[in-house]
Design a protein around this motif. Structure first.
Motif, PDB file in Angstrom:
ATOM      1  N   ILE A  12       0.839  -1.211   0.000  1.00 12.56           N
ATOM      2  CA  ILE A  12       0.000   0.000   0.000  1.00 12.56           C
ATOM      3  C   ILE A  12       0.867   1.252   0.000  1.00 12.56           C
ATOM      4  O   ILE A  12       0.601   2.198  -0.750  1.00 12.56           O
ATOM      5  N   LEU A  13       1.909   1.282   0.816  1.00  9.72           N
ATOM      6  CA  LEU A  13       2.785   2.455   0.861  1.00  9.72           C
ATOM      7  C   LEU A  13       3.513   2.649  -0.467  1.00  9.72           C
ATOM      8  O   LEU A  13       3.714   3.789  -0.908  1.00  9.72           O
ATOM      9  N   GLU A  14       3.896   1.562  -1.105  1.00 11.71           N
ATOM     10  CA  GLU A  14       4.541   1.675  -2.412  1.00 11.71           C
ATOM     11  C   GLU A  14       3.562   2.237  -3.437  1.00 11.71           C
ATOM     12  O   GLU A  14       3.910   3.108  -4.234  1.00 11.71           O
ATOM     13  N   ARG A  15       2.343   1.750  -3.430  1.00 11.50           N
ATOM     14  CA  ARG A  15       1.340   2.245  -4.378  1.00 11.50           C
ATOM     15  C   ARG A  15       1.084   3.738  -4.174  1.00 11.50           C
ATOM     16  O   ARG A  15       1.010   4.507  -5.139  1.00 11.50           O
ATOM     17  N   LEU A  16       0.952   4.157  -2.929  1.00 11.90           N
ATOM     18  CA  LEU A  16       0.750   5.583  -2.648  1.00 11.90           C
ATOM     19  C   LEU A  16       1.948   6.411  -3.116  1.00 11.90           C
ATOM     20  O   LEU A  16       1.777   7.489  -3.702  1.00 11.90           O
ATOM     21  N   SER A  17       3.151   5.920  -2.874  1.00 13.72           N
ATOM     22  CA  SER A  17       4.357   6.634  -3.289  1.00 13.72           C
ATOM     23  C   SER A  17       4.434   6.750  -4.812  1.00 13.72           C
ATOM     24  O   SER A  17       4.780   7.804  -5.350  1.00 13.72           O
ATOM     25  N   HIS A  18       4.106   5.671  -5.507  1.00 13.72           N
ATOM     26  CA  HIS A  18       4.097   5.720  -6.970  1.00 13.72           C
ATOM     27  C   HIS A  18       3.017   6.674  -7.481  1.00 13.72           C
ATOM     28  O   HIS A  18       3.217   7.364  -8.486  1.00 13.72           O
ATOM     29  N   ASP A  19       1.885   6.729  -6.788  1.00 13.67           N
ATOM     30  CA  ASP A  19       0.828   7.675  -7.170  1.00 13.67           C
ATOM     31  C   ASP A  19       1.309   9.119  -7.022  1.00 13.67           C
ATOM     32  O   ASP A  19       0.997   9.970  -7.860  1.00 13.67           O
ATOM     33  N   VAL A  20       2.067   9.404  -5.977  1.00 15.62           N
ATOM     34  CA  VAL A  20       2.630  10.750  -5.804  1.00 15.62           C
ATOM     35  C   VAL A  20       3.541  11.074  -6.986  1.00 15.62           C
ATOM     36  O   VAL A  20       3.420  12.146  -7.601  1.00 15.62           O
ATOM     37  N   GLY A  53       9.208  12.306   4.061  1.00 17.35           N
ATOM     38  CA  GLY A  53       9.903  12.463   5.334  1.00 17.35           C
ATOM     39  C   GLY A  53       9.117  11.867   6.492  1.00 17.35           C
ATOM     40  O   GLY A  53       9.681  11.186   7.365  1.00 17.35           O
ATOM     41  N   ALA A  54       7.817  12.104   6.497  1.00 19.40           N
ATOM     42  CA  ALA A  54       6.969  11.541   7.546  1.00 19.40           C
ATOM     43  C   ALA A  54       6.893  10.022   7.427  1.00 19.40           C
ATOM     44  O   ALA A  54       6.963   9.312   8.440  1.00 19.40           O
ATOM     45  N   ALA A  55       6.755   9.516   6.204  1.00 17.62           N
ATOM     46  CA  ALA A  55       6.686   8.065   6.005  1.00 17.62           C
ATOM     47  C   ALA A  55       7.979   7.403   6.489  1.00 17.62           C
ATOM     48  O   ALA A  55       7.947   6.358   7.149  1.00 17.62           O
ATOM     49  N   GLU A  56       9.112   8.013   6.164  1.00 21.76           N
ATOM     50  CA  GLU A  56      10.389   7.474   6.636  1.00 21.76           C
ATOM     51  C   GLU A  56      10.425   7.431   8.161  1.00 21.76           C
ATOM     52  O   GLU A  56      10.873   6.448   8.758  1.00 21.76           O
ATOM     53  N   TYR A  57       9.942   8.481   8.798  1.00 22.30           N
ATOM     54  CA  TYR A  57       9.950   8.528  10.259  1.00 22.30           C
ATOM     55  C   TYR A  57       9.065   7.419  10.854  1.00 22.30           C
ATOM     56  O   TYR A  57       9.507   6.643  11.707  1.00 22.30           O
ATOM     57  N   TRP A  58       7.817   7.350  10.388  1.00 19.31           N
ATOM     58  CA  TRP A  58       6.865   6.409  10.987  1.00 19.31           C
ATOM     59  C   TRP A  58       7.206   4.952  10.677  1.00 19.31           C
ATOM     60  O   TRP A  58       6.948   4.060  11.488  1.00 19.31           O
ATOM     61  N   VAL A  59       7.804   4.700   9.520  1.00 19.93           N
ATOM     62  CA  VAL A  59       8.113   3.317   9.136  1.00 19.93           C
ATOM     63  C   VAL A  59       9.554   2.949   9.482  1.00 19.93           C
ATOM     64  O   VAL A  59       9.801   1.957  10.183  1.00 19.93           O
ATOM     65  N   ARG A  88      14.735  10.453  -4.112  1.00 15.13           N
ATOM     66  CA  ARG A  88      14.382  10.328  -2.693  1.00 15.13           C
ATOM     67  C   ARG A  88      13.352   9.228  -2.497  1.00 15.13           C
ATOM     68  O   ARG A  88      13.450   8.410  -1.582  1.00 15.13           O
ATOM     69  N   TYR A  89      12.341   9.205  -3.343  1.00 16.64           N
ATOM     70  CA  TYR A  89      11.288   8.196  -3.222  1.00 16.64           C
ATOM     71  C   TYR A  89      11.823   6.793  -3.512  1.00 16.64           C
ATOM     72  O   TYR A  89      11.421   5.830  -2.854  1.00 16.64           O
ATOM     73  N   GLU A  90      12.720   6.659  -4.473  1.00 18.59           N
ATOM     74  CA  GLU A  90      13.302   5.348  -4.748  1.00 18.59           C
ATOM     75  C   GLU A  90      14.088   4.838  -3.547  1.00 18.59           C
ATOM     76  O   GLU A  90      14.018   3.654  -3.200  1.00 18.59           O
ATOM     77  N   GLY A  91      14.841   5.720  -2.888  1.00 17.05           N
ATOM     78  CA  GLY A  91      15.559   5.332  -1.672  1.00 17.05           C
ATOM     79  C   GLY A  91      14.615   4.945  -0.558  1.00 17.05           C
ATOM     80  O   GLY A  91      14.849   3.966   0.170  1.00 17.05           O
ATOM     81  N   TRP A  92      13.541   5.713  -0.401  1.00 11.48           N
ATOM     82  CA  TRP A  92      12.523   5.421   0.607  1.00 11.48           C
ATOM     83  C   TRP A  92      11.900   4.049   0.349  1.00 11.48           C
ATOM     84  O   TRP A  92      11.787   3.236   1.264  1.00 11.48           O
ATOM     85  N   GLU A  98      12.943  -3.148   2.797  1.00 16.67           N
ATOM     86  CA  GLU A  98      13.898  -3.841   3.664  1.00 16.67           C
ATOM     87  C   GLU A  98      13.321  -4.035   5.065  1.00 16.67           C
ATOM     88  O   GLU A  98      13.537  -5.070   5.696  1.00 16.67           O
ATOM     89  N   VAL A  99      12.591  -3.048   5.536  1.00 16.48           N
ATOM     90  CA  VAL A  99      12.002  -3.124   6.878  1.00 16.48           C
ATOM     91  C   VAL A  99      10.740  -3.982   6.883  1.00 16.48           C
ATOM     92  O   VAL A  99      10.572  -4.851   7.742  1.00 16.48           O
ATOM     93  N   LEU A 100       9.834  -3.757   5.954  1.00 17.66           N
ATOM     94  CA  LEU A 100       8.505  -4.353   6.061  1.00 17.66           C
ATOM     95  C   LEU A 100       8.341  -5.726   5.418  1.00 17.66           C
ATOM     96  O   LEU A 100       7.519  -6.524   5.876  1.00 17.66           O
TER      97      LEU A 100
END
Length: 160
Positions: A12-20, A53-59, A88-92, A98-100
């Motif tokens: 879901i987070l990847e889909r949202l990021s790609h939508d951005v 930035g917020a997504a990186e913090y929370w995840v 930046r988004y590709e790094g995120w 890696e985490v999830l």
């Protein structure tokens, strides 16, 4: 083979990021950094920077227990071009996977040390990893909507 809950959040987070990125890839740099003539609004670039930035913090920080440098206030002053955002988004996305992708489901019940000012924190229990991931999804979707609305206010059509 069952899919872990962490991998579902990652999807879901990847889909949202790609939508951005899809909403911003055709925006000229001048419009990406243009301020609206309305109070309490941000540029498209600032919105996208704050979202990631917020997504990186929370995840990555709260759930993944990683250290990242974040200057929240600077996110709202950020400016640049699409290539900077895409990198930046590709790094995120790589770090997020890696985490999830391998996060054990049991880890989602563990407390995280969230911000003390988070107003949606449960009153009857500590903030847990699942709460942090739910907030990351909610926050990302909210700012994707802001990006879509800002496109319209700038006279750009919302994409797809």
């Amino acid at each position: 083979m069952s899919v872990s809950e962490g991998a579902c959040f990652a999807h879901i987070l990847e889909r949202l990021s790609h939508d951005v990125l899809f909403q911003l890839e055709d925006v000229p740099e001048a419009d990406l950094n243009r301020h609206l003539e309305l109070p309490e609004t941000n540029t498209l670039f600032a919105l996208a920077t704050h979202l990631v930035g917020a997504a990186e913090y929370w995840v990555l920080v709260l759930v993944g227990q990683r250290q990242i440098a974040r200057d929240r206030a600077a996110e709202f002053q950020a400016h640049g071009d699409f290539a900077v955002l895409k990198e930046r988004y590709e790094g995120w996305l790589q770090a997020m996977h890696e985490v999830l992708d391998t996060l054990p489901d049991a880890r989602l019940q563990e407390p995280v040390s969230g911000p003390t000012t988070y107003r949606y924190a449960p009153a009857d229990r500590p903030l847990i990893a699942r709460d942090a991931l739910l907030h990351a999804v909610e926050h990302s979707a909210l700012h994707l909507g802001h990006i879509q609305l800002t496109r319209q206010l700038l006279g750009l059509p919302v994409r797809g």
